[in-house]
Design an enzyme around this catalytic site. Structure first.
Site, PDB file in Angstrom:
ATOM      1  N   LYS A  22       0.949  -1.095  -0.118  1.00 11.61           N
ATOM      2  CA  LYS A  22       0.013  -0.167   0.025  1.00 11.61           C
ATOM      3  C   LYS A  22       0.843   1.198   0.012  1.00 11.61           C
ATOM      4  CE  LYS A  22      -1.673   1.605   4.127  1.00 11.61           C
ATOM      5  NZ  LYS A  22      -1.220   2.835   4.302  1.00 11.61           N
ATOM      6  N   ASN A  23       1.998   1.302   0.787  1.00 12.24           N
ATOM      7  CA  ASN A  23       2.635   2.688   1.062  1.00 12.24           C
ATOM      8  C   ASN A  23       3.481   2.781   0.005  1.00 12.24           C
ATOM      9  OD1 ASN A  23       1.080   3.052   3.267  1.00 12.24           O
ATOM     10  ND2 ASN A  23       2.760   2.596   4.672  1.00 12.24           N
ATOM     11  N   ARG A 104      -4.547  10.715   4.527  1.00 18.61           N
ATOM     12  CA  ARG A 104      -3.361  11.702   4.620  1.00 18.61           C
ATOM     13  C   ARG A 104      -2.488  11.816   3.561  1.00 18.61           C
ATOM     14  NH1 ARG A 104      -0.183  14.706   8.359  1.00 18.61           N
ATOM     15  NH2 ARG A 104       2.081  14.523   7.732  1.00 18.61           N
ATOM     16  N   CYS A 128      -4.569  12.660  13.122  1.00 19.14           N
ATOM     17  CA  CYS A 128      -5.250  11.257  12.956  1.00 19.14           C
ATOM     18  C   CYS A 128      -5.318  10.697  14.215  1.00 19.14           C
ATOM     19  CB  CYS A 128      -4.853  10.671  11.653  1.00 19.14           C
ATOM     20  SG  CYS A 128      -3.181  10.024  11.967  1.00 19.14           S
ATOM     21  N   ARG A 133       0.500  14.758  13.414  1.00 22.19           N
ATOM     22  CA  ARG A 133       1.198  14.644  12.219  1.00 22.19           C
ATOM     23  C   ARG A 133       1.234  15.952  11.211  1.00 22.19           C
ATOM     24  NH1 ARG A 133      -1.038   8.963   9.604  1.00 22.19           N
ATOM     25  NH2 ARG A 133       0.655   9.060   8.533  1.00 22.19           N
ATOM     26  N   LEU A 137       7.595  20.155   7.612  1.00 20.43           N
ATOM     27  CA  LEU A 137       8.678  19.695   6.681  1.00 20.43           C
ATOM     28  C   LEU A 137       8.411  19.722   5.094  1.00 20.43           C
ATOM     29  CD1 LEU A 137       9.928  16.478   8.666  1.00 20.43           C
ATOM     30  CD2 LEU A 137      10.457  18.941   8.959  1.00 20.43           C
ATOM     31  N   LYS A 173      14.197  15.990  10.714  1.00 18.89           N
ATOM     32  CA  LYS A 173      13.843  14.837  11.189  1.00 18.89           C
ATOM     33  C   LYS A 173      13.413  14.142  10.040  1.00 18.89           C
ATOM     34  CE  LYS A 173       9.818  13.627  13.938  1.00 18.89           C
ATOM     35  NZ  LYS A 173       8.776  14.214  14.775  1.00 18.89           N
ATOM     36  N   VAL A 174      13.303  12.694  10.089  1.00 20.58           N
ATOM     37  CA  VAL A 174      13.412  11.832   8.985  1.00 20.58           C
ATOM     38  C   VAL A 174      11.793  11.621   8.889  1.00 20.58           C
ATOM     39  CG1 VAL A 174      13.560   9.356   8.112  1.00 20.58           C
ATOM     40  CG2 VAL A 174      15.491  10.436   9.377  1.00 20.58           C
ATOM     41  N   ASP A 318       5.026   0.642  11.783  1.00 21.76           N
ATOM     42  CA  ASP A 318       3.785  -0.037  11.393  1.00 21.76           C
ATOM     43  C   ASP A 318       3.843  -1.591  11.710  1.00 21.76           C
ATOM     44  OD1 ASP A 318       2.940   2.371  10.073  1.00 21.76           O
ATOM     45  OD2 ASP A 318       3.623   1.859   8.086  1.00 21.76           O
ATOM     46  N   ARG A 410      -8.719  -0.879   4.606  1.00 21.39           N
ATOM     47  CA  ARG A 410      -7.618   0.212   4.125  1.00 21.39           C
ATOM     48  C   ARG A 410      -6.402  -0.373   3.683  1.00 21.39           C
ATOM     49  NH1 ARG A 410      -6.386   4.195   7.956  1.00 21.39           N
ATOM     50  NH2 ARG A 410      -4.977   4.520   6.287  1.00 21.39           N
TER      51      ARG A 410
HETATM   52  C1  EPZ Z   1       4.231   6.947   6.274  1.00 23.62           C
HETATM   53  O1  EPZ Z   1       3.732   8.101   6.920  1.00 23.62           O
HETATM   54  C2  EPZ Z   1       3.333   5.775   6.275  1.00 23.62           C
HETATM   55  N1  EPZ Z   1       2.325   6.126   5.539  1.00 23.62           N
HETATM   56  C3  EPZ Z   1       2.815   5.320   7.815  1.00 23.62           C
HETATM   57  O2  EPZ Z   1       2.222   4.168   7.484  1.00 23.62           O
HETATM   58  C4  EPZ Z   1       4.080   5.107   8.572  1.00 23.62           C
HETATM   59  O3  EPZ Z   1       3.641   4.651   9.727  1.00 23.62           O
HETATM   60  C5  EPZ Z   1       5.168   6.443   8.367  1.00 23.62           C
HETATM   61  O4  EPZ Z   1       5.403   6.853   7.242  1.00 23.62           O
HETATM   62  C6  EPZ Z   1       6.573   6.006   9.430  1.00 23.62           C
HETATM   63  O5  EPZ Z   1       7.072   4.990   8.748  1.00 23.62           O
HETATM   64  C7  EPZ Z   1       2.342   5.988   4.033  1.00 23.62           C
HETATM   65  O6  EPZ Z   1       3.349   5.759   3.572  1.00 23.62           O
HETATM   66  C8  EPZ Z   1       1.135   6.138   3.469  1.00 23.62           C
HETATM   67  P1  EPZ Z   1       6.453  10.371   8.337  1.00 23.62           P
HETATM   68  P2  EPZ Z   1       4.024   9.230   6.712  1.00 23.62           P
HETATM   69  O7  EPZ Z   1       6.175  11.703   7.514  1.00 23.62           O
HETATM   70  O8  EPZ Z   1       4.833   9.638   5.592  1.00 23.62           O
HETATM   71  C9  EPZ Z   1       6.757  13.795  11.692  1.00 23.62           C
HETATM   72  C10 EPZ Z   1       0.255   3.085   7.942  1.00 23.62           C
HETATM   73  O9  EPZ Z   1      -0.268   2.548   8.760  1.00 23.62           O
HETATM   74  N2  EPZ Z   1       6.652  14.709  10.669  1.00 23.62           N
HETATM   75  O10 EPZ Z   1       7.729   9.596   8.099  1.00 23.62           O
HETATM   76  O11 EPZ Z   1       2.911  10.402   7.040  1.00 23.62           O
HETATM   77  C11 EPZ Z   1       5.442  12.765  11.913  1.00 23.62           C
HETATM   78  O12 EPZ Z   1       4.351  13.420  12.466  1.00 23.62           O
HETATM   79  C12 EPZ Z   1       0.906   4.331   8.065  1.00 23.62           C
HETATM   80  O13 EPZ Z   1       0.312   2.541   6.779  1.00 23.62           O
HETATM   81  C13 EPZ Z   1       6.653  15.975  11.057  1.00 23.62           C
HETATM   82  O14 EPZ Z   1       6.952  16.364  12.280  1.00 23.62           O
HETATM   83  O15 EPZ Z   1       5.257   9.440   8.242  1.00 23.62           O
HETATM   84  C14 EPZ Z   1       6.081  11.796  12.392  1.00 23.62           C
HETATM   85  O16 EPZ Z   1       6.329  11.884  13.880  1.00 23.62           O
HETATM   86  C15 EPZ Z   1       0.525   5.088   9.308  1.00 23.62           C
HETATM   87  N3  EPZ Z   1       6.380  17.158  10.073  1.00 23.62           N
HETATM   88  C16 EPZ Z   1       7.379  11.469  11.989  1.00 23.62           C
HETATM   89  O17 EPZ Z   1       7.816  12.819  11.305  1.00 23.62           O
HETATM   90  C17 EPZ Z   1       6.103  16.891   9.062  1.00 23.62           C
HETATM   91  O18 EPZ Z   1       6.020  17.802   8.114  1.00 23.62           O
HETATM   92  C18 EPZ Z   1       7.519  10.683  10.670  1.00 23.62           C
HETATM   93  O19 EPZ Z   1       6.378  10.659   9.738  1.00 23.62           O
HETATM   94  C19 EPZ Z   1       5.983  15.401   8.525  1.00 23.62           C
HETATM   95  C20 EPZ Z   1       6.340  14.510   9.478  1.00 23.62           C
END
Ligand code: EPZ
Length: 431
Positions: A22-23, A104, A128, A133, A137, A173-174, A318, A410
């Site tokens: 999915k991702n 999202r 969410c 979230r 960034l 932050k990653v 995840d 989903r």
């Molecule tokens: C992706 O979400 C995945 N979703 C998530 O899977 C997964 O948990 C996550 O990466 C981490 O591996 C999809 O790929 C569709 P992030 P993403 O930006 O990209 C913070 C599932 O169940 N952050 O890597 O939204 C954020 O709040 C889902 O399939 C900021 O602070 O995650 C988090 O603490 C859930 N500012 C951290 O970074 C920003 O602008 C990592 O989030 C962006 C993110």
């Protein structure tokens, strides 16, 4: 609303085919906005999130057809599919609240729309169930590439009148999503972009490979420094979605919990090595084969293992909920620390209904293994939490009823069918 009924206690044995991720599929679909030509994606899983994104892309003018047929003729149902996406004309550069608030990842259209059309107006995705979230960034990074951005009445309004221009951006932050978006945006920017502290997830590599097949120049995807040389335009391509590492890890943990012997067909060990190592340390036997990954557990109990979630290549957030499910039946105490999302322990109180002993201390859950779980009605508020209740239900004595099944739809293709094919007693109850 559909529910899933499970009668636990059976070992799992047989073969489970692993679907496309999915991702990975979601950002690949969004990449179709970058070109007027057709992007063909193979191994797209049939999931509610994919269908929702098809609707969102349709709103921007993306046409799609499934296996050579028009999408609506092909209908729903079926397995992982080949889908053609064509964004010959972008008819709307606005992604409205009604659509973005449902998923999202749809916020990510901001990158390609801005790069190709010079403007994008995309609703903020909002919080969410797993945490706030934010999107800071994305905004910082796109500004660094020359975009002008206002946040107005719940929308991110972005413009880049004379194209985006390459620059160096260091992620504080990653972030998987922000890496996807900046990488897509930079493919059509003027000059070179260097992304530092980029996400290294396999889904980022799948997207980079797709963009390269579309004519982009990208080096370093899969490392923390990605370099992109902008080009004037991208073309169509034919790209395969990688196998779902979270689905793989989930079923591996289900076998580690129930016992049995299952081949996870098509799974790729390098996509989730950290998780496989941890599952191995709990006592399950993990064997990579030519066909996928074989998971076995016989006899001995489940050894407790401490885990901390991390960006790739660490243990994925995840799989945290599912691993907690596994640890509830271990022979001792384990500590599970969540570092990615601040509120991703919603499954704790539901696992407790099945008899689990878990206490929370900040971002750490302390799990006292119990000899056995007992079935109960449960409900979860996000996808991975829901599936942790399913695997716990498979191992629990008696009946577990999992409510709010739409979360599972989903992200898990043909969940009941795959598990019942391996001897689980699991059925969907409609209505
Ligand atoms: C992706 O979400 C995945 N979703 C998530 O899977 C997964 O948990 C996550 O990466 C981490 O591996 C999809 O790929 C569709 P992030 P993403 O930006 O990209 C913070 C599932 O169940 N952050 O890597 O939204 C954020 O709040 C889902 O399939 C900021 O602070 O995650 C988090 O603490 C859930 N500012 C951290 O970074 C920003 O602008 C990592 O989030 C962006 C993110």
């Amino acid at each position: 609303m559909d529910r899933i009924r499970i009668v636990g206690g059976n070992q799992l044995s047989g073969t489970i085919p692993i679907s496309g991720a999915k991702n990975a599929a979601l950002p690949l679909m969004i990449a179709s906005l970058l070109t007027s030509q057709t992007l063909t994606l193979e191994n797209v899983p049939h999931l509610a999130d994919v269908e929702q994104l098809i609707r969102i892309l349709g709103n921007h003018g993306v046409d799609y057809s499934v296996n050579g047929k028009r999408g609506h003729q092909n209908g729903v149902g079926g397995y992982s599919r080949t889908i053609n996406f064509t964004a010959a004309n972008i008819v709307d550069t606005t992604a409205p609240y009604e659509l973005v608030s449902k998923m999202r990842a749809s916020f990510w259209v901001v990158g390609p729309l801005l790069a190709r059309m010079g403007v994008a107006k995309v609703s903020l995705p909002g919080g969410c169930a797993i945490g706030t979230r934010p999107v800071d960034l994305f905004i910082d990074g796109l500004q660094k590439l020359g975009a002008e951005i206002d946040v107005d009445t719940g929308y991110v309004v972005a413009s880049a009148k004379n194209r985006l221009r390459g620059d160096r951006y260091v992620f504080p932050k990653v972030s998987v999503g922000a890496t996807h978006v900046l990488m897509m945006a930079a493919t059509l920017a003027r000059g070179e972009t260097v992304l530092e502290n980029a996400a290294r997830e396999p889904e980022v590599v799948n997207l980079a490979d797709c963009l390269i097949a579309m004519g982009a120049t990208i080096h370093g995807a899969g490392t923390s420094t990605i370099t992109i040389q902008g080009v004037d335009e991208l073309t169509g391509a034919d790209v395969r979605v990688i196998p779902d590492r979270i689905e793989t890890g989930t079923y591996a943990m289900a076998v580690a919990m129930t016992g049995g012997d299952v081949l996870l067909e098509g799974a790729q060990p390098d996509l989730l090595q950290a998780a496989l190592d941890v599952i191995g340390r709990t006592g399950a036997e993990i064997t990579p084969t030519n066909a996928g990954i074989r998971v076995r557990r016989n006899g001995a109990g489940i050894t407790p293992v401490d885990v901390t979630t991390e960006p790739f290549p660490g243990f994925p957030t995840d799989l945290q909920a599912q691993f907690m499910g596994l640890m509830t039946m271990s022979k001792g105490k384990s500590r599970i620390t969540e570092t990615i999302f601040e509120n991703r322990f919603m499954h704790v109180q539901e696992l407790a209904r099945l008899g689990a002993h878990i206490t929370l201390s900040g971002q750490t859950a302390i799990v006292e293994g119990v000899g056995k779980l007992k079935g109960a009605p449960v409900m979860a508020t996000d996808l991975r939490a829901s599936v942790s209740l399913v695997i716990a239900g498979l191992a629990a004595e008696g009946e577990t009823m999992v409510n709010r099944v739409y979360h599972l739809d989903r992200g898990f293709e043909r969940l009941e069918e795959k598990l019942s094919g391996c001897g689980a007693v699991i059925e969907r109850i409609s209505g």
